[in-house]
Design an enzyme around this catalytic site. Structure first.
Site, PDB file in Angstrom:
ATOM      1  NE  ARG A 151      40.053  44.214  34.511  1.00 50.66           N
ATOM      2  CZ  ARG A 151      40.936  45.015  35.101  1.00 50.66           C
ATOM      3  NH1 ARG A 151      40.642  46.291  35.338  1.00 50.66           N
ATOM      4  NH2 ARG A 151      42.122  44.580  35.446  1.00 50.66           N
ATOM      5  CB  SER A 210      41.183  37.492  34.413  1.00 49.60           C
ATOM      6  OG  SER A 210      42.505  37.555  34.875  1.00 49.60           O
ATOM      7  CD  GLU A 254      38.492  40.890  33.361  1.00 44.34           C
ATOM      8  OE1 GLU A 254      38.804  40.619  34.538  1.00 44.34           O
ATOM      9  OE2 GLU A 254      39.301  41.341  32.531  1.00 44.34           O
TER      10      GLU A 254
END
Ligand SMILES: Cc1cc2nc3c(=O)[nH]c(=O)nc-3n(C[C@H](O)[C@H](O)[C@H](O)COP(=O)(O)OP(=O)(O)OC[C@H]3O[C@@H](n4cnc5c(N)ncnc54)[C@H](O)[C@@H]3O)c2cc1C
Length: 297
Positions: free
Chosen positions: A171, A220, A290
């Protein structure tokens, strides 16, 4: 903000556009100026008219963005519904523009007998967002498939860059220089003549069983810390169902935060802070978000 724009652009820029209309959490204050380009040339001409010093932000489908209630100063470029060309350029190569929805990319790759691209099916964003985030699921990651990308900078200059010019992690995508955005990518897959829609259905069903799909979220909220899962840490800290205003930690998947309809960005951000503090207090682990948090409180 004074934007030295040609009359054509002046008419097409939306002033004070509520970003709550463009994010999957359905929150976010107004964009000072919101622009949806017709194509790359149109985008380049528009960017050339944005004075230096005026911030430029990009938004795809807003599925990983928390825009604060005060909104965004400067210009927001939206690729939703535009820059959406998708073509096969070789036996195993695909060229997709940044506005192509990940789900469409997955479906088309299956039709072409290419894979593994099924993981893209459950990511409710654009390819541009997936490139910026190195989005991934079920073991697949966007940049595993990137050969090269096409970018544009604030002077409207386009470039082709190889994947090796970027530093890629979980990520995480570190570009060779700031203020350069994705307009397209050349992706590489394997021949998978047997790949079919059934595999996508199975992955989507697995997702539905474990995630609150259909509710307002950003997926998320936190990245998984090394060797562990953010959801496990949050659940073990007793935070499932914890609520601030109209925002709560999902009962189904503890790394999801739900807007039940009337949450503000401030409430969501407060809840994110509370979860982070509690996980640190209980487990001694510092969680990183995130979701990208942007804008003025
Ligand atoms: C229900 C749900 C499930 C999800 N599941 C997953 C999952 O399994 N895996 C996963 O990785 N993510 C998942 N996400 C998060 C999200 O869908 C991904 O991060 C997606 O890649 C974001 O794409 P977007 O177009 O919505 O980007 P946005 O949210 O619009 O933007 C995200 C970031 O990318 C930047 N950006 C957007 N377009 C460009 C561009 N063209 N050039 C440069 N920067 C750009 C934005 O400025 C911003 O910083 C999920 C989200 C939801 C709501």
């Amino acid at each position: 903000m004074s934007l030295a724009l040609a009359p054509e652009y002046r008419a097409r820029v939306r002033r004070n556009e509520p970003l709550s209309r463009h994010t999957s959490w359905h929150v976010g204050g107004p964009a000072e100026a919101f622009f949806n380009p017709r194509d790359v040339q149109d985008l380049a001409a528009f960017l050339r008219g944005v004075p230096p010093g005026v911030p430029i932000h990009w938004i795809g489908l807003g599925s990983n963005l928390l825009v604060r209630d005060g909104g965004l100063r400067g210009v927001v470029i939206s690729t939703h519904g535009t820059l959406d060309a998708l073509e096969r350029w070789s036996e195993t190569g695909v060229r997709a523009q940044a506005g192509v929805a990940c789900a469409r990319l997955a479906r088309q790759c299956i039709k072409w007998g290419l894979g593994p691209a099924e993981f893209f099916a459950g990511i409710p964003g654009t390819l541009g967002g997936a490139l910026a985030m190195n989005a991934g699921a079920f073991g697949g990651e966007t940049w595993q498939h990137v050969r090269s990308v096409e970018t544009i900078d604030r002077s409207g200059r386009t470039r082709k860059r190889t994947a090796s010019e970027y530093r890629i992690g979980y990520r995480q995508v570190i570009p060779p220089q700031p203020d350069e955005w994705f307009i397209a990518a050349e992706l590489h897959f394997e021949r998978r003549p047997g790949a079919h829609a059934g595999e996508v259905r199975t992955l989507l069903e697995r997702r539905k069983a474990s995630q609150p799909i259909g509710e307002w979220s950003c997926g998320s909220v936190f990245v998984n810390p090394p060797g562990d899962h953010a959801a496990r840490l949050i659940e073990a800290a007793g935070l499932k169902g914890f609520r601030i205003g109209d925002a709560s930690v999902s009962e189904k998947h503890a790394n999801f935060i739900i807007n039940h309809g009337r949450a503000s960005a401030a409430e969501l951000e407060q809840l994110i802070g509370h979860v982070r503090d509690e996980v640190r207090r209980v487990h001694g682990v510092a969680l990183d978000t995130e979701v990208r948090i942007v804008g003025v409180p």
